[in-house]
Design a protein around this motif. Structure first.
Motif, short mmCIF file in Angstrom:
data_model
loop_
_atom_site.label_atom_id
_atom_site.label_comp_id
_atom_site.label_asym_id
_atom_site.label_seq_id
_atom_site.Cartn_x
_atom_site.Cartn_y
_atom_site.Cartn_z
N UNK A 21 0.83 -1.21 0.00
CA UNK A 21 0.00 0.00 0.00
C UNK A 21 0.87 1.26 0.00
N UNK A 22 0.28 2.34 -0.49
CA UNK A 22 0.98 3.64 -0.47
C UNK A 22 0.87 4.23 0.93
N UNK A 23 2.02 4.46 1.54
CA UNK A 23 2.02 5.02 2.91
C UNK A 23 1.32 6.38 2.90
N UNK A 24 0.45 6.64 3.87
CA UNK A 24 -0.28 7.91 3.89
C UNK A 24 0.62 9.08 4.30
N UNK A 25 0.36 10.23 3.69
CA UNK A 25 1.02 11.48 4.07
C UNK A 25 -0.06 12.56 4.19
N UNK A 26 0.29 13.68 4.84
CA UNK A 26 -0.66 14.76 5.07
C UNK A 26 -0.37 15.95 4.17
N UNK A 27 -1.45 16.51 3.62
CA UNK A 27 -1.32 17.71 2.80
C UNK A 27 -1.40 18.98 3.63
N UNK A 84 2.41 9.78 14.15
CA UNK A 84 1.67 8.55 13.88
C UNK A 84 1.94 8.06 12.45
N UNK A 85 1.92 9.01 11.49
CA UNK A 85 2.14 8.60 10.11
C UNK A 85 3.57 8.08 9.88
#
Length: 443
Positions: free
Chosen positions: A23-29, A160-161
């Motif tokens: 999966x694509x690791x989540x990042x924040x915009x 957390x991310x």
């Protein structure tokens, strides 16, 4: 996976398979001010309520937002749940008041993962603060600010991310690769050993069970009717009777012995079956051991018997049954003796017959139960003696009204739960009644 070539192909491609599932690791915009909901009620310390507005900040999520639904437990990150402090403060409170319940609810809703809009494929983290009219005025006047609150929350969210990203990388780059390498090595050893065993088995063409045949030897017991003299030729015509060849009977017993040994290794699979079902399996086994047979030599008919007709083995021979097998769960002497006479003997329509009485013995004390059944069978009318065989099962010989019957008593140990105890021989009022026995329903 059953062969080495398929395993080799998997070993070459499993890295690409993993990459396709990673999966694509989540990042924040970039965060931005979101919606405002007014006319909300907030408890006060004085036990009253005040009107507030809830101000949201939206933080877009790039990558797989579903991973934010799981706690990053792969490493000791030092992270704590967002409601941990409030829960700790309420741990000793039996009945939380309205303000405490409000504080717990807002702590639990610190972050919400949701679509940015209804039906949208874009997701975001939403966080909020409740502000009274007075607090809003202070912010407008520059006396206070909520920006540090949101900045602190976003900083914790990044931690957390980072932990989630590290766990994804460790799982796909280290853990799963190590596990797959171990499994591939174990599977390779298994397949190599299996192939080695297969290659070591070399059977000559003569290693086969011949089809059963009729004996050409005159029967040992003479017919009751006198020979007939032909008036035309003056020759004496002696009536012949079909008889399963001794060698064929021996082969049948040997095959059943091999089958019985396999049954005793897998008793849990056979214990629930009834007599018909076990006879079906034996008949299929017997037919499968006849190389070149283009027909069903061993036939199932009636309650549980397996038989061969003489005309199945030799063209022009009458339909006399030259071999018969009867299967019984050997719970008591009465069941066993009745299986022989009248049941098995009643099937016979030839003067010289080979038979197998297959006894399925459920008792725990197997040999003691077998000895009792054999004693009862040898005590039956017509018994004349035993004949040894190449397997540890006796052949009992009976002479009945001019008929000679060879009966191999094949005993198979299949423990069967409640049937595992030998029924008592005597009751306080005389001989024990035969226990009622229900066969499992036929499938």
């Amino acid at each position: 996976m059953t062969d080495l070539s398929a395993l080799d192909e998997y070993e070459r491609t499993y890295a690409d398979i993993l990459a396709g599932h990673r999966p694509a690791a989540p990042t924040l915009g970039q965060p931005y001010a979101g919606l405002v909901y007014s006319d909300r009620v907030r408890p006060t310390t004085a036990g009253r309520h005040e009107m507030v507005s809830r101000h949201y900040v939206t933080v877009p999520i790039h990558g797989d937002h579903r991973l934010l639904m799981f706690w990053p437990d792969g490493h000791d990150t030092g992270l704590v749940p967002v409601d941990a402090q409030v829960r700790a403060e309420l741990s000793g409170v039996a009945q939380p008041n309205a303000l405490q319940l409000y504080q717990l609810s807002t702590a639990q809703d610190t972050w919400i993962v949701s679509a940015i809009a209804d039906g949208s494929d874009e997701f975001a983290l939403f966080t909020s603060v409740d502000l009274s009219l007075e607090q809003e005025q202070q912010i407008v006047d520059g006396v206070s600010s909520v920006e540090p609150i949101f900045n602190d929350r976003i900083a914790v969210a990044h931690r957390f991310l980072d932990a989630i990203t590290a766990q994804i990388a460790h799982y796909f780059d280290v853990e799963i690769r190590h596990e797959l390498r171990e499994r591939i090595a174990a599977k390779r050893t298994e397949l190599i050993n299996r192939a080695g065993v297969t290659s070591s088995l070399s059977f000559p063409n003569t290693w086969k069970v011949p089809e059963p045949i009729l004996s050409t030897v005159a029967p040992a017991v003479q017919p009751l009717t006198a020979p007939r003299v032909s008036e035309a030729t003056g020759t004496v015509e002696v009536a012949t009777r079909p008889r399963l060849a001794e060698a064929s009977f021996t082969d049948v017993i040997a095959i059943i012995r091999i089958w019985a040994d396999a049954v005793e290794r897998y008793t849990r699979a056979f214990a629930p079956l009834n007599e018909d079902q076990i006879s079906d399996l034996l008949a299929a086994t017997l037919n499968a051991t006849l190389p070149g047979a283009q027909r069903e030599v061993y036939t199932r008919k009636g309650k549980s018997d397996i038989f061969i007709h003489a005309d199945t083995l030799a063209a022009g021979t009458g339909p006399a049954r030259v071999f018969i097998c009867e299967t019984k769960w050997a719970h008591t002497d009465a069941i066993v003796t009745q299986a022989l006479d009248p049941q098995l003997f009643g099937y016979l329509n030839t003067h010289d017959t080979a038979a197998v009485l297959l006894l399925l013995v459920p008792q725990k004390r197997f040999q003691a139960a077998v000895d009792k059944r054999m004693t009862a069978l040898r005590a039956m009318p017509g018994f004349v003696g035993d004949t040894d065989t190449t397997v540890p099962w006796p052949v009992l010989d009976y002479e009945l009204d001019g008929r000679h019957v060879r009966v191999c008593v094949a005993t198979v140990h299949i423990p069967r739960g409640a049937d595992s105890d030998e029924p008592p021989e005597q009751t306080p009022n005389g001989p024990a009644a035969e226990p009622a026995h229900l066969e499992p329903a036929q499938q």
